[in-house]
Design a protein around this motif. Structure first.
Motif, PDB file in Angstrom:
ATOM      1  N   ILE A  80     -21.071 -19.635   7.270  1.00 32.67           N
ATOM      2  CA  ILE A  80     -20.972 -18.832   8.486  1.00 32.67           C
ATOM      3  C   ILE A  80     -22.159 -19.182   9.367  1.00 32.67           C
ATOM      4  CG2 ILE A  80     -21.052 -16.485   9.404  1.00 32.67           C
ATOM      5  CD1 ILE A  80     -19.627 -15.590   6.813  1.00 32.67           C
ATOM      6  N   THR A  81     -21.883 -19.464  10.646  1.00 32.56           N
ATOM      7  CA  THR A  81     -22.967 -19.852  11.534  1.00 32.56           C
ATOM      8  C   THR A  81     -23.526 -18.647  12.296  1.00 32.56           C
ATOM      9  OG1 THR A  81     -21.376 -20.461  13.252  1.00 32.56           O
ATOM     10  CG2 THR A  81     -22.134 -22.223  11.806  1.00 32.56           C
ATOM     11  N   LYS A  82     -24.830 -18.703  12.567  1.00 30.45           N
ATOM     12  CA  LYS A  82     -25.509 -17.697  13.376  1.00 30.45           C
ATOM     13  C   LYS A  82     -25.323 -18.079  14.835  1.00 30.45           C
ATOM     14  CE  LYS A  82     -29.253 -17.176  10.002  1.00 30.45           C
ATOM     15  NZ  LYS A  82     -30.668 -17.497   9.783  1.00 30.45           N
ATOM     16  N   PRO A  83     -25.175 -17.110  15.721  1.00 24.32           N
ATOM     17  CA  PRO A  83     -25.045 -15.682  15.422  1.00 24.32           C
ATOM     18  C   PRO A  83     -23.705 -15.401  14.752  1.00 24.32           C
ATOM     19  CG  PRO A  83     -24.681 -16.066  17.758  1.00 24.32           C
ATOM     20  CD  PRO A  83     -25.067 -17.393  17.162  1.00 24.32           C
ATOM     21  N   PHE A  84     -23.722 -14.496  13.796  1.00 26.17           N
ATOM     22  CA  PHE A  84     -22.517 -14.219  13.020  1.00 26.17           C
ATOM     23  C   PHE A  84     -21.897 -12.892  13.425  1.00 26.17           C
ATOM     24  CE2 PHE A  84     -26.206 -12.677  10.709  1.00 26.17           C
ATOM     25  CZ  PHE A  84     -25.854 -11.373  10.414  1.00 26.17           C
ATOM     26  N   ASP A  85     -20.617 -12.772  13.138  1.00 27.95           N
ATOM     27  CA  ASP A  85     -19.884 -11.523  13.359  1.00 27.95           C
ATOM     28  C   ASP A  85     -20.012 -10.702  12.079  1.00 27.95           C
ATOM     29  OD1 ASP A  85     -17.986  -9.493  13.462  1.00 27.95           O
ATOM     30  OD2 ASP A  85     -16.467 -10.736  14.415  1.00 27.95           O
ATOM     31  N   GLN A  97     -21.282 -30.339  12.138  1.00 30.26           N
ATOM     32  CA  GLN A  97     -20.321 -30.625  11.068  1.00 30.26           C
ATOM     33  C   GLN A  97     -21.015 -31.201   9.835  1.00 30.26           C
ATOM     34  OE1 GLN A  97     -17.007 -29.701  11.107  1.00 30.26           O
ATOM     35  NE2 GLN A  97     -17.208 -30.167   8.941  1.00 30.26           N
ATOM     36  N   ALA A  98     -22.044 -32.026  10.043  1.00 26.47           N
ATOM     37  CA  ALA A  98     -22.776 -32.611   8.912  1.00 26.47           C
ATOM     38  C   ALA A  98     -23.442 -31.521   8.064  1.00 26.47           C
ATOM     39  CB  ALA A  98     -23.823 -33.604   9.412  1.00 26.47           C
ATOM     40  N   ASP A  99     -23.920 -30.454   8.718  1.00 35.15           N
ATOM     41  CA  ASP A  99     -24.534 -29.344   7.983  1.00 35.15           C
ATOM     42  C   ASP A  99     -23.485 -28.606   7.159  1.00 35.15           C
ATOM     43  OD1 ASP A  99     -27.174 -29.738   9.115  1.00 35.15           O
ATOM     44  OD2 ASP A  99     -26.391 -28.840  10.961  1.00 35.15           O
ATOM     45  N   LEU A 100     -22.341 -28.322   7.771  1.00 34.38           N
ATOM     46  CA  LEU A 100     -21.269 -27.653   7.039  1.00 34.38           C
ATOM     47  C   LEU A 100     -20.809 -28.509   5.862  1.00 34.38           C
ATOM     48  CD1 LEU A 100     -21.222 -26.181   9.901  1.00 34.38           C
ATOM     49  CD2 LEU A 100     -18.851 -25.695   9.363  1.00 34.38           C
ATOM     50  N   ASP A 101     -20.645 -29.803   6.105  1.00 25.16           N
ATOM     51  CA  ASP A 101     -20.223 -30.713   5.032  1.00 25.16           C
ATOM     52  C   ASP A 101     -21.237 -30.704   3.891  1.00 25.16           C
ATOM     53  OD1 ASP A 101     -18.023 -31.381   6.574  1.00 25.16           O
ATOM     54  OD2 ASP A 101     -18.826 -33.324   7.221  1.00 25.16           O
ATOM     55  N   ARG A 102     -22.523 -30.754   4.238  1.00 29.68           N
ATOM     56  CA  ARG A 102     -23.549 -30.745   3.193  1.00 29.68           C
ATOM     57  C   ARG A 102     -23.548 -29.412   2.444  1.00 29.68           C
ATOM     58  NH1 ARG A 102     -30.041 -31.642   3.505  1.00 29.68           N
ATOM     59  NH2 ARG A 102     -30.339 -31.614   1.256  1.00 29.68           N
ATOM     60  N   GLY A 103     -23.321 -28.318   3.169  1.00 28.13           N
ATOM     61  CA  GLY A 103     -23.255 -27.007   2.517  1.00 28.13           C
ATOM     62  C   GLY A 103     -22.137 -26.934   1.496  1.00 28.13           C
ATOM     63  N   PHE A 104     -20.962 -27.383   1.882  1.00 29.20           N
ATOM     64  CA  PHE A 104     -19.840 -27.353   0.946  1.00 29.20           C
ATOM     65  C   PHE A 104     -20.045 -28.353  -0.186  1.00 29.20           C
ATOM     66  CE2 PHE A 104     -17.655 -25.321   4.615  1.00 29.20           C
ATOM     67  CZ  PHE A 104     -17.336 -24.128   3.979  1.00 29.20           C
ATOM     68  N   ALA A 105     -20.648 -29.504   0.116  1.00 30.52           N
ATOM     69  CA  ALA A 105     -20.915 -30.506  -0.920  1.00 30.52           C
ATOM     70  C   ALA A 105     -21.927 -29.981  -1.945  1.00 30.52           C
ATOM     71  CB  ALA A 105     -21.426 -31.800  -0.289  1.00 30.52           C
ATOM     72  N   SER A 106     -22.835 -29.117  -1.508  1.00 31.27           N
ATOM     73  CA  SER A 106     -23.817 -28.560  -2.437  1.00 31.27           C
ATOM     74  C   SER A 106     -23.232 -27.427  -3.280  1.00 31.27           C
ATOM     75  CB  SER A 106     -25.064 -28.081  -1.686  1.00 31.27           C
ATOM     76  OG  SER A 106     -24.787 -26.933  -0.911  1.00 31.27           O
TER      77      SER A 106
END
Length: 123
Positions: free
Chosen positions: A102-107, A87-96
């Protein structure tokens, strides 16, 4: 057709992205590190950028922040495609400044739908 820049330091992932997107009729530009990605975004102005997080020279967060800080590029849709799924990675991604994460492995179907939705919203 959407012009997409795929950025990943793993050549296998780049090839997978390229094949999947080209099969859907999209133009695919490739970069294997953050610095090349930023240069390509400035020169080619892709409609959507797919960005890995962990890369040499500049990580994906740094690239995203640089794009958002540039008035000529700030509207470029950015989708993180990363194995970093905390969740911290997703939060940082959106904050940037990311538009999607989308997380790997992806559809591949979800990825194409996200690209097409973001590109349509930009037009």
């Amino acid at each position: 057709m959407v012009r997409v820049l795929a950025v990943d330091d793993d050549p296998t992932i780049l090839r997978l992205l390229q094949v999947n997107l080209e099969m859907e009729g999209h133009e695919v530009l490739l970069a294997d590190n953050g610095r090349v990605a930023l240069d390509t975004i400035r020169a080619q102005q892709p409609e959507v950028v797919l960005l890995d997080v962990m890369m040499p020279e500049m990580d994906g967060f740094q690239v995203c922040e640089a794009v958002r800080a540039d008035p000529e590029l700030t509207a470029t849709p950015i989708v993180f495609v990363s194995a970093r799924a905390q969740q911290a990675d997703l939060d940082r991604g959106f904050a940037s400044g990311a538009d999607a994460y989308i997380t790997k492995p992806f559809d591949p179907v979800d990825l194409v739908e996200t690209i097409e939705r973001l590109a349509a919203g930009r037009r």
